[in-house]
Write an enzyme that holds these catalytic residues in place. Structure first.
Site, PDB file in Angstrom:
ATOM      1  N   GLY A 440       1.891  -0.204 -13.629  1.00  0.00           N
ATOM      2  CA  GLY A 440       0.570  -0.301 -13.029  1.00  0.00           C
ATOM      3  C   GLY A 440       0.830  -0.078 -11.412  1.00  0.00           C
ATOM      4  O   GLY A 440       1.866  -0.081 -10.886  1.00  0.00           O
ATOM      5  N   GLY A 442      -1.346  -1.259  -7.192  1.00  0.00           N
ATOM      6  CA  GLY A 442      -2.378  -2.159  -6.643  1.00  0.00           C
ATOM      7  C   GLY A 442      -2.217  -1.871  -5.119  1.00  0.00           C
ATOM      8  O   GLY A 442      -1.501  -0.977  -4.765  1.00  0.00           O
ATOM      9  N   SER A 443      -3.046  -2.739  -4.331  1.00  0.00           N
ATOM     10  CA  SER A 443      -3.146  -2.586  -2.900  1.00  0.00           C
ATOM     11  C   SER A 443      -1.655  -3.012  -2.434  1.00  0.00           C
ATOM     12  O   SER A 443      -1.536  -2.867  -1.330  1.00  0.00           O
ATOM     13  CB  SER A 443      -4.304  -3.299  -2.584  1.00  0.00           C
ATOM     14  OG  SER A 443      -4.059  -4.704  -2.645  1.00  0.00           O
ATOM     15  N   PHE A 444      -1.282  -3.813  -2.857  1.00  0.00           N
ATOM     16  CA  PHE A 444       0.181  -4.471  -2.533  1.00  0.00           C
ATOM     17  C   PHE A 444       1.547  -3.635  -2.938  1.00  0.00           C
ATOM     18  O   PHE A 444       2.542  -3.602  -2.193  1.00  0.00           O
ATOM     19  CB  PHE A 444       0.344  -6.031  -2.961  1.00  0.00           C
ATOM     20  CG  PHE A 444      -0.342  -6.814  -2.300  1.00  0.00           C
ATOM     21  CD1 PHE A 444      -1.059  -6.610  -1.165  1.00  0.00           C
ATOM     22  CD2 PHE A 444      -0.986  -8.083  -3.031  1.00  0.00           C
ATOM     23  CE1 PHE A 444      -1.917  -7.394  -0.333  1.00  0.00           C
ATOM     24  CE2 PHE A 444      -1.929  -8.782  -2.441  1.00  0.00           C
ATOM     25  CZ  PHE A 444      -2.442  -8.566  -0.914  1.00  0.00           C
ATOM     26  N   GLY A 445       1.237  -2.917  -4.152  1.00  0.00           N
ATOM     27  CA  GLY A 445       2.479  -1.847  -4.362  1.00  0.00           C
ATOM     28  C   GLY A 445       2.312  -1.618  -5.666  1.00  0.00           C
ATOM     29  O   GLY A 445       1.338  -1.243  -6.402  1.00  0.00           O
ATOM     30  N   VAL A 447       4.012  -1.311  -9.896  1.00  0.00           N
ATOM     31  CA  VAL A 447       5.282  -1.832 -10.850  1.00  0.00           C
ATOM     32  C   VAL A 447       5.557  -0.766 -11.963  1.00  0.00           C
ATOM     33  O   VAL A 447       4.947  -0.045 -12.212  1.00  0.00           O
ATOM     34  CB  VAL A 447       4.281  -2.930 -11.905  1.00  0.00           C
ATOM     35  CG1 VAL A 447       5.468  -3.317 -13.027  1.00  0.00           C
ATOM     36  CG2 VAL A 447       3.986  -3.972 -11.195  1.00  0.00           C
ATOM     37  N   LYS A 470       8.933  -4.822  -9.765  1.00  0.00           N
ATOM     38  CA  LYS A 470       7.455  -5.090  -8.979  1.00  0.00           C
ATOM     39  C   LYS A 470       7.673  -4.784  -7.624  1.00  0.00           C
ATOM     40  O   LYS A 470       8.370  -5.379  -6.974  1.00  0.00           O
ATOM     41  CB  LYS A 470       7.106  -6.331  -9.084  1.00  0.00           C
ATOM     42  CG  LYS A 470       5.787  -6.851  -8.634  1.00  0.00           C
ATOM     43  CD  LYS A 470       5.182  -8.336  -9.118  1.00  0.00           C
ATOM     44  CE  LYS A 470       3.835  -8.835  -8.625  1.00  0.00           C
ATOM     45  NZ  LYS A 470       3.497  -9.742  -9.016  1.00  0.00           N
ATOM     46  N   ASP A 564      -3.438 -20.536 -11.334  1.00  0.00           N
ATOM     47  CA  ASP A 564      -4.091 -19.450 -11.530  1.00  0.00           C
ATOM     48  C   ASP A 564      -3.962 -18.866 -13.151  1.00  0.00           C
ATOM     49  O   ASP A 564      -3.785 -17.870 -13.493  1.00  0.00           O
ATOM     50  CB  ASP A 564      -3.078 -18.432 -10.699  1.00  0.00           C
ATOM     51  CG  ASP A 564      -4.000 -17.111 -10.493  1.00  0.00           C
ATOM     52  OD1 ASP A 564      -5.301 -17.284 -10.650  1.00  0.00           O
ATOM     53  OD2 ASP A 564      -3.685 -16.016 -10.294  1.00  0.00           O
TER      54      ASP A 564
END
Length: 726
Positions: A440, A442-445, A447, A470, A564
């Site tokens: 996967g 995303g905007s932060f990094g 996996v 991650k 969460d």
């Protein structure tokens, strides 16, 4: 004091009341309003002597330029003429006429500003109330040690205005008492100069006070008290071992600055006693050793060598490699520049029993930790003694600076340095793993599916195990102010060991990224399972929600709230058991007396108390169980709406509707845990006895003796993007 402001080249002038510690930037804001100017379109000039002008810098206080009552300050508008047009506002300038739109953004009002305002008004009760409330709501923010751009802290304001109650309160909180402002004031200097005896008296009880601290333009507090002929303060300072022979920046001693005969007598007697003390004065001692450098933004504490070298007059911090190879230190602090040395408690998330101390200068704050209390106290004692000594003896000790005995490590340290660690003890890094697949991004990094590169040791080879790596970009996290959440997630997960919580095997970082080596779950998450099936049957939903209850019970026993709960954060391991993941919003040390105050979570799953900002504690996670079970049974979240305002309004006020196929026991469970009053929600232990879980063997479930539901292959997601915090 009153200042005369003249608009250069214009027949305009005004008088402004200003305080000595007022920033030039704040003065410019007031002038901009008076003369209807754009903040960045002019500058201020002050004439020091005949035909010699200086430019007043925005970030410096008025007192830095020795501006006095009645001084004249000129406004220079860079030579641009104001252009007035019918279709433009009267604040229009030349810069705007050529298309350069310039706006000055006034900083928003903060709790720190409220704190300073109560200090100026002398309202010590309001000051203490704001400080205590802020400490409870934001325990990781030290509001009492915050400063303005001029480096004025609450201590400076309290001493300037003579609020002894606030000064005494700050002394009990061990706030940095030796901080030097841009205009070269310490709190003690201000109180001594202004004649606030009770403030000086309170300051003398501060265990870290450097009573002989000299600043560039001010001399010592004794110089200032003598200059203003504050006899009672002079006596108080002398009684607390203020030195008489020190000279200020003009080469003057306290004797030279006063004409009061009684003060002269006090100084003469004190000078004799001072000479007697000097004969028996003990010189500071060297110290060196292994120590841990710690920070809220470090995943692991880092071992360094700290060396207090009084012969050279410096404190050195070496990396282990640099010390071994005798190369330059990574940090050098002049001992005379040390403002504060104090012991501090552990971080909330510290796993070990450690003893910490902080070394603070005007340019840096370094935090160290040791495992032995006695050794920590010895470091603090020697550092304080050395700092006080170098205030009086800025030239250092009269010993050979090339003497290398003080630099020698102990035999134990040398053995520790030369001992080669085993493979298992070596620190892991990116090269320790082999990437196999991307799971996967995303905007932060990103996996990745990885495996650890095995090395043969004594004929044994580690079995092949897959992990999820991650990789989080530090730059991206910093831009979105999420770095502290990532580091907090790692430190919380290191504490956890439960069959239904995702295991963090390793964590490390480099200058660009933070790396988390997590348990690999090949069967995806609940969100993908729900999307694949449309909705889950009640038996399957009961199994998953039961395992989640056990995981939450474990977290709450450690005073950790998850905050969460949602399907995408519940992974499924290779056997089909749940694994709670993504602890970025989890918070430690939360209970009824200390709720979390920040609004954090995913919008569709937020409880009403979080939306109303009344504080979030363990009942918020219990609310999340209902929202999660509702989505498993129906295929969509409760109160679902694409309009976030309507969603929040429904969460706070609407009745929850159930499809006809949801059983009565499930409805009762969901309604009970989603009660809008947190105190009326059942406890986790009480939930175990609900009809919805009839005949469930909780011990067998915990020991994984109950077979999980049959799985549908799903896509695994380790990075979630729809969380928000404010």
């Amino acid at each position: 004091m009153k200042l005369l402001i003249k608009y250069a080249g214009k027949r305009k002038r005004t008088i402004i009341d200003a305080e000595p510690n007022m920033l030039i930037g704040d003065l410019k804001k007031e002038i901009a309003l008076r003369f209807r100017l754009i903040y960045v379109g002019f500058r201020l000039v002050y004439t020091i002597c005949y035909n010699f002008k200086v430019l007043l810098t925005d970030s410096f206080p008025i007192s830095f330029f020795e501006i006095n009552h009645g001084s004249i300050i000129e406004v220079d508008v860079y030579g641009y003429q104001k252009i007035l047009k019918k279709n433009k506002c009267r604040g229009s300038t030349y810069l705007e006429s050529v298309g350069a739109s310039i706006k000055y953004k006034i900083p928003e009002h903060t709790k720190f500003e409220d704190l300073i305002e109560t200090c100026k008004l002398g309202n010590h009760r309001a000051f203490i109330m704001i400080a205590e409330m802020h400490s409870r709501m934001y325990p990781d923010e030290d509001i009492l040690n915050q400063v303005h751009p001029s480096l004025w802290s609450p201590f400076h304001y309290a001493c300037y205005y003579g609020i002894s109650e606030i000064t005494s309160y700050l002394v009990t909180k061990s706030v940095n008492v030796n901080r030097v402002t841009i205009d070269e004031w310490t709190p003690l200097q201000l109180a001594s100069y202004m004649g606030h005896y009770n403030c000086v008296l309170s300051l003398t009880h501060h265990k870290n006070l450097q009573i002989n601290k000299t600043t560039k333009f001010r001399g010592t507090p004794l110089h200032l008290a003598c200059e203003r002929n504050h006899k009672d303060i002079v006596k108080l300072l002398i009684d607390n071992l203020a030195f008489i022979i020190l000279k200020d920046h003009n080469g003057m001693t306290p004797f030279d600055l006063t004409s009061d005969h009684e003060i002269h007598h006090l100084l003469a007697v004190a000078a004799g006693n001072e000479e007697l003390r000097k004969c028996s004065e003990e010189k500071p001692e060297n110290m060196i050793g292994h120590i841990s450098l710690s920070s809220a933004f470090f995943i692991h504490n880092r071992k360094v060598i700290l060396e207090l070298n009084v012969e050279k007059g410096f404190l050195y911090q070496f990396s282990l490699e640099a010390y071994k190879e005798k190369t330059l230190p990574e940090l050098t602090i002049k001992i005379g520049d040390i403002q504060d040395v104090r012991q501090e408690p552990n971080w909330f998330f510290s796993l070990k029993e450690e003893y910490n101390f902080v070394i603070e200068t005007s340019n840096s704050t370094s935090r160290y930790s040791l495992k032995k209390k006695e050794l920590t106290e010895e470091w603090v004692r020697r550092l304080k003694k050395a700092a006080n000594y170098f205030i009086l003896h800025p030239g250092g000790l009269d010993t050979d600076p090339h003497d290398t005995k003080a630099n020698d490590m102990s035999i134990e340290d040398q053995k520790c340095m030369s001992k080669k660690p085993s493979i298992k003890e070596q620190e892991l890094n990116l090269s320790s793993f082999e990437a196999l697949d991307e799971l996967g991004n995303g905007s932060f990094g990103t996996v990745l599916k990885v495996k650890k590169k095995t090395e043969t040791e004594a004929g044994c080879e580690e079995p092949e195990t897959f992990y999820a790596m991650k990789i989080l970009s530090i730059l991206s996290l910093q831009k979105k102010k999420q770095l502290k959440y990532a580091i907090s997630e790692i430190k919380i997960m290191k504490r956890l060991n439960h069959p239904f919580i995702l295991k963090l095997h390793y964590a490390f970082q480099d200058p660009k990224n933070v790396y988390m080596i997590l348990e690999y779950c090949p069967n995806g998450d609940l969100l993908n399972l729900i999307q694949k099936k449309g909705r889950l049957d009640e038996q399957t939903s009961r199994f998953y929600i039961s395992e989640i209850i056990l995981a939450l019970e474990y977290l709450h026993a450690k005073d950790i709230i998850y905050r969460d709960l949602k399907p995408s954060n519940i992974l499924l391991d290779k056997e089909g058991h749940i694994k709670m993941a993504d602890f970025g919003l989890a918070k430690e040390n939360v209970n009824e007396m200390n709720p979390a105050r920040t609004v954090a979570g995913s919008p569709a799953y937020l409880p009403p108390e979080t939306l109303s900002e009344s504080g979030t504690s363990k009942p918020a996670d219990i609310y999340g169980l209902g929202a999660l079970l509702y989505e498993m049974l129906t295929g969509y979240p409760p109160y679902y709406s694409k309009n976030i305002d309507m969603l929040f309004e429904s969460i706070k006020n609407a009745n929850l509707e159930f499809p006809s196929y949801v059983s009565a026991s499930a409805k009762y469970f969901i309604s009970a845990v989603m009660n809008r009053v947190p105190e009326k929600r059942p406890s986790l232990n009480a939930l175990k006895h609900y009809l919805f879980f009839r005949k469930l063997d909780w011990d067998a479930l915990l020991n994984k003796k109950i077979k999980p539901p049959k799985l549908v292959k799903a896509y695994t997601a380790y990075i979630q993007e729809d969380n928000f915090t404010s």
